[in-house]
Design an enzyme around this catalytic site. Structure first.
Site, mmCIF file in Angstrom:
data_model
loop_
_atom_site.group_PDB
_atom_site.id
_atom_site.type_symbol
_atom_site.label_atom_id
_atom_site.label_comp_id
_atom_site.label_asym_id
_atom_site.label_seq_id
_atom_site.Cartn_x
_atom_site.Cartn_y
_atom_site.Cartn_z
ATOM 1 C CG ASP A 98 -2.291 0.414 0.969
ATOM 2 O OD1 ASP A 98 -2.461 1.511 0.411
ATOM 3 O OD2 ASP A 98 -3.216 -0.343 1.295
ATOM 4 C CG ASP A 199 -4.835 5.521 0.871
ATOM 5 O OD1 ASP A 199 -5.660 4.619 1.074
ATOM 6 O OD2 ASP A 199 -4.871 6.632 1.432
ATOM 7 C CD GLU A 255 -8.823 4.193 -1.944
ATOM 8 O OE1 GLU A 255 -9.768 3.822 -1.251
ATOM 9 O OE2 GLU A 255 -7.954 4.980 -1.522
ATOM 10 C CG HIS A 328 -9.153 -1.656 4.033
ATOM 11 N ND1 HIS A 328 -8.865 -1.646 2.681
ATOM 12 C CD2 HIS A 328 -8.833 -0.425 4.486
ATOM 13 C CE1 HIS A 328 -8.381 -0.466 2.344
ATOM 14 N NE2 HIS A 328 -8.356 0.290 3.422
ATOM 15 C CG ASP A 329 -11.725 1.605 3.091
ATOM 16 O OD1 ASP A 329 -11.307 1.562 4.264
ATOM 17 O OD2 ASP A 329 -11.077 2.093 2.144
HETATM 18 C C1 NOJ Z 1 -8.498 5.003 1.670
HETATM 19 C C2 NOJ Z 1 -8.228 3.779 2.504
HETATM 20 O O1 NOJ Z 1 -8.695 2.650 1.825
HETATM 21 C C3 NOJ Z 1 -8.893 4.006 3.829
HETATM 22 O O2 NOJ Z 1 -8.908 2.856 4.635
HETATM 23 C C4 NOJ Z 1 -8.209 5.149 4.514
HETATM 24 O O3 NOJ Z 1 -8.887 5.440 5.713
HETATM 25 C C5 NOJ Z 1 -8.179 6.407 3.632
HETATM 26 N N1 NOJ Z 1 -7.843 6.126 2.281
HETATM 27 C C6 NOJ Z 1 -7.192 7.401 4.152
HETATM 28 O O4 NOJ Z 1 -5.883 6.955 3.941
#
Ligand code: NOJ
Length: 557
Positions: A98, A199, A255, A328-329
Site C-alpha cells: 500500500d 491510496d 485507488e 477493508h473499507d
Molecule cells: C483510503 C483507505 O482505503 C482508507 O482505509 C483510509 O482510511 C483512507 N484512504 C485514508 O488513507
C-alpha cells in the site's frame, strides 16, 4: 490486447491487523501472515496486496504513516518483512504494498519539521493557509467528519487534512515532496516488492486557489470533490511513471475516489504512461442514500449491471479494470448484495463470486471473502473501532441531522469494521486469530464459518473460489475475452457472455431467492465450466433456482 502477468493474476488483500496474530498481543502481524502463506498458496492466488505495515501511530490503522521505511511495532520488524517477501516469492506469490502518499501522519518527521515554523525548509511540504475572517481557509469537510482544516497555534495558521487531523495532506506542488516520494518508492522496488496499491491517489492534486465546495441541504461542510482528479494529477503520475514505475516489472492500482470512466482511461491507459488499473467506486456507491453511505438502501441489480457493464465495455482495449466488491473499507458483500441467512449464505456468496470473477479485469479477494464471511453484530457505539464510523455517529447525531436510533443500525450495516473483524481460521477460542485479547471483537459466527471447516469440504465457498481462480489461470477467455451483457433490464438475473476467438462463455447468475426461468437452448451444446449447484449438464435445464450461478462454455463453429 497486450498480455501482462497482472492481467492474468488474482489478488488477495490482507488487512494485517485482523489477519493472524503470532505473538498473542491481540493484533495481527507479519509472522502471522507468514504462517498462513500455505493457506493462500492452496487457494491459488498470485498476488498479496498488503494494507499498510509501515510505522504508524494508528489513528487510521496504518493509513497514517510516520515512517515509510520502517515497520509498525505491532506488526514486527523489517527482518520479518524481508522474510515475508522471501517466503511469498518462494511460493510464487507476489507482494504489492500500500502506498499512502496523499498524506502522512502528523507524527512523520517531515510534518514535525513543517509545523515547527513558517521558515522551516519543510514548511511547504504540506498545505498551510492563513485564517480567513478568523475562520478556516475554506468550507471543505474531511472524509472523516469535521472540517478538513486544523488550526495550529504555533504559527497561527491552518493545515489541510482531507482525512483525520492526524493525516495532513502532502503538497504535491512541491517538487521536493515528489522527489522524496519517488525516491522512497524506488528503494522499495529495489528491495524486490512487486507493486503498489496507491491510496486515494486521485486526490493528490488540489484545485487552484482551493475554492469553497458545494454544500448540500443538510451537510455541515462544503464538498472537497474538486480535489478528485485535480488539475495536475495526470502530470504527477506520468512523472512518477517515468522516474519509478517504468523501471521495474511491477503492478500498480490506483485507488481513485471520484474517478469517472473518462478519467480512468487516462489513469490506466494501455499505453502504460500512468498506472495499470484503478479502483473505481461507482458500483459500491449505488446503495448510498440521503446521508451518503449511511443508508440501508439495497443495490438495484439493474443499476449494478448497467454500471459494471459501462466499465467493462468502456475500458475494453483502452485501459484495464480491477474487479472487487470487498475491501477493508466495505461491508461484507454477502450481507449487502447476497443473503447471509443460513439457507442462502454459501450459495449467494458463490453466486456473487461467479458474477465478479468471470468479468474482464483483475479480481481482488478480501480476506474472509473466500469463506463467505458476513457483517458482524455491534451492540453499541463502543464496539466500533473505526474513526470514520465513530466520528460520523457523533457528528450527525449532535447536529440533529438524524437521530441516534435511526443512525445506529445504518452505521452497523455499513461500518468499515464489518470488514475488520478478525479472520476466522477455526472454531477454537478467538477463531484461531489470537491467543490474546483481540483488538476488535470477533464475529460470533466463527464457530460455524471458518477456514478449517471449509478447506477440506469440497462444496465450501473456499473451494469454489479455488475453482474460480484455477479456471481463470487455465482459460484465456476469462482474462481477455470481450464482455457482452444480456437481459439488461432483468431485475433478478445477471447474465453476460464473454467472447474470444472461436469460444464463448455464458455466465448466468440469479440474484433473487426465487426460481427464474432461463432459456439455455442457444447454448445446449456447451459444457458446464462451473456451477454452484454442481450441475453437470444443461440439456434439460430451463431455469435457475434462488442464487444459482452457472457458467457454460461453447465452441463456435
Ligand atoms: C483510503 C483507505 O482505503 C482508507 O482505509 C483510509 O482510511 C483512507 N484512504 C485514508 O488513507
Amino acid at each position: 490486447m497486450d498480455k501482462k502477468w497482472w492481467k492474468e493474476s488474482v489478488v488477495y488483500q490482507i488487512y494485517p491487523r485482523s489477519f493472524c496474530d503470532s505473538n498473542g498481543d491481540g493484533i495481527g502481524d507479519l509472522n502471522g501472515i507468514i504462517s498462513k502463506l500455505d493457506y493462500l498458496k492452496n487457494l491459488g492466488i498470485d498476488v498479496i496486496w498488503l494494507s499498510p505495515v509501515y510505522k504508524s501511530p494508528n489513528d487510521d490503522n496504518g493509513y497514517d504513516i510516520s515512517d515509510y521505511e520502517d515497520i509498525m511495532d505491532d506488526f514486527g520488524t523489517m527482518e520479518d518483512f524481508d522474510k515475508l517477501l522471501k517466503e511469498a516469492h518462494a511460493r510464487n506469490i507476489k507482494i504489492v504494498m500500500d502506498l499512502v502518499v496523499n498524506h502522512t501522519s502528523d507524527e512523520h518527521k517531515w510534518f514535525i519539521e513543517s509545523r515547527s515554523s513558517k521558515e522551516n525548509p519543510k514548511r511547504d511540504y504540506y498545505i498551510w493557509r492563513e485564517k480567513k475572517d478568523n475562520k478556516e481557509p475554506n468550507n471543505w469537510g474531511s472524509y472523516f467528519s469535521g472540517s478538513a482544516w486544523q488550526y495550529d497555534e504555533k504559527t497561527d495558521m491552518y493545515y489541510l487534512h482531507l482525512f483525520s487531523k492526524k493525516q495532513p495532506d502532502l503538497n504535491w506542488e512541491n517538487s521536493k515532496v515528489r522527489k522524496e516520494v519517488f525516491d522512497m518508492m524506488t528503494r522499495w522496488c529495489e528491495k524486490g516488492i512487486d507493486g503498489f496499491r496507491m491510496d486515494v491517489i486521485s486526490l493528490i492534486s488540489k484545485p487552484e486557489g482551493l475554492p469553497d465546495g458545494e454544500k448540500s441541504k443538510d451537510s455541515l461542510y462544503g464538498s472537497s470533490a474538486a480535489c478528485a482528479n485535480g488539475p495536475k494529477v495526470h502530470e504527477y503520475l506520468k512523472e512518477m511513471n517515468k522516474k519509478v514505475l517504468s523501471k521495474f516489472d511491477i503492478m500498480t492500482v490506483g485507488e481513485c475516489a471520484g474517478v469517472t470512466l473518462e478519467e480512468a482511461k487516462k489513469y490506466a491507459n494501455a499505453d502504460g504512461s500512468e498506472l495499470n488499473m484503478v479502483f473505481q467506486f461507482e458500483h459500491v456507491g449505488l446503495d448510498d442514500g440521503e446521508n451518503m453511505k449511511w443508508s440501508n438502501k439495497k443495490i438495484s441489480l439493474a443499476e449494478l449491471k448497467e454500471n459494471l457493464s459501462k466499465w467493462q465495455n468502456g475500458l475494453d482495449g483502452i485501459a484495464w479494470n480491477s474487479l472487487f466488491f470487498c475491501n477493508h473499507d466495505q461491508p461484507r458483500i454477502v450481507s449487502r448484495l447476497g443473503d447471509d441467512s443460513k439457507e442462502f449464505r454459501e450459495k449467494s456468496a458463490k453466486c456473487i463470486a461467479t458474477c465478479l470473477h468471470l468479468m474482464q479485469g483483475t479480481p481482488y479477494i478480501y480476506q474472509g471473502e473466500e469463506l463467505g464471511m458476513t457483517n458482524t453484530k455491534f451492540e453499541s457505539v463502543k464496539d466500533f473501532r473505526d474513526l470514520e464510523s465513530i466520528n460520523a455517529y457523533y457528528e450527525l447525531t449532535k447536529a440533529g441531522v438524524i437521530s441516534e436510533k435511526e443512525l445506529f443500525p445504518l452505521i452497523c450495516y455499513k461500518s468499515r469494521d464489518n470488514a475488520r473483524t478478525p479472520m476466522q481460521w477455526d472454531n477454537s477460542e478467538n477463531a484461531g486469530f489470537t491467543t490474546g485479547k483481540p483488538w476488535i471483537a470477533l464475529n460470533p459466527n466463527y464457530k460455524t464459518i471458518n477456514a478449517k471447516e471449509q478447506v477440506n469440504r469440497e462444496d465450501s465457498v473456499f473451494n469454489y473460489y479455488k475453482k474460480l481462480i484455477k479456471l481463470r489461470h487455465e482459460n484465456e477467455i476469462i482474462v481477455y475475452g470481450k464482455y457482452e451483457l444480456l437481459l439488461p433490464n432483468d431485475e433478478d438475473l445477471f447474465v453476460y457472455q464473454r467472447i474470444l476467438g472461436n469460444e464463448k462463455l455464458l455466465v448466468c447468475c440469479n440474484f433473487s431467492k426465487e426460481y427464474r426461468d432461463f432459456d439455455f437452448s442457444e447454448f445446449k451444446n456447451g459444457e458446464v465450466l462451473i456451477s454452484n449447484l454442481n450441475v453437470a449438464d444443461i440439456t434439460e435445464k430451463t431455469g435457475l433456482s434462488g442464487y444459482e450461478a452457472i457458467v457454460v462454455r461453447e465452441k463456435l463453429s
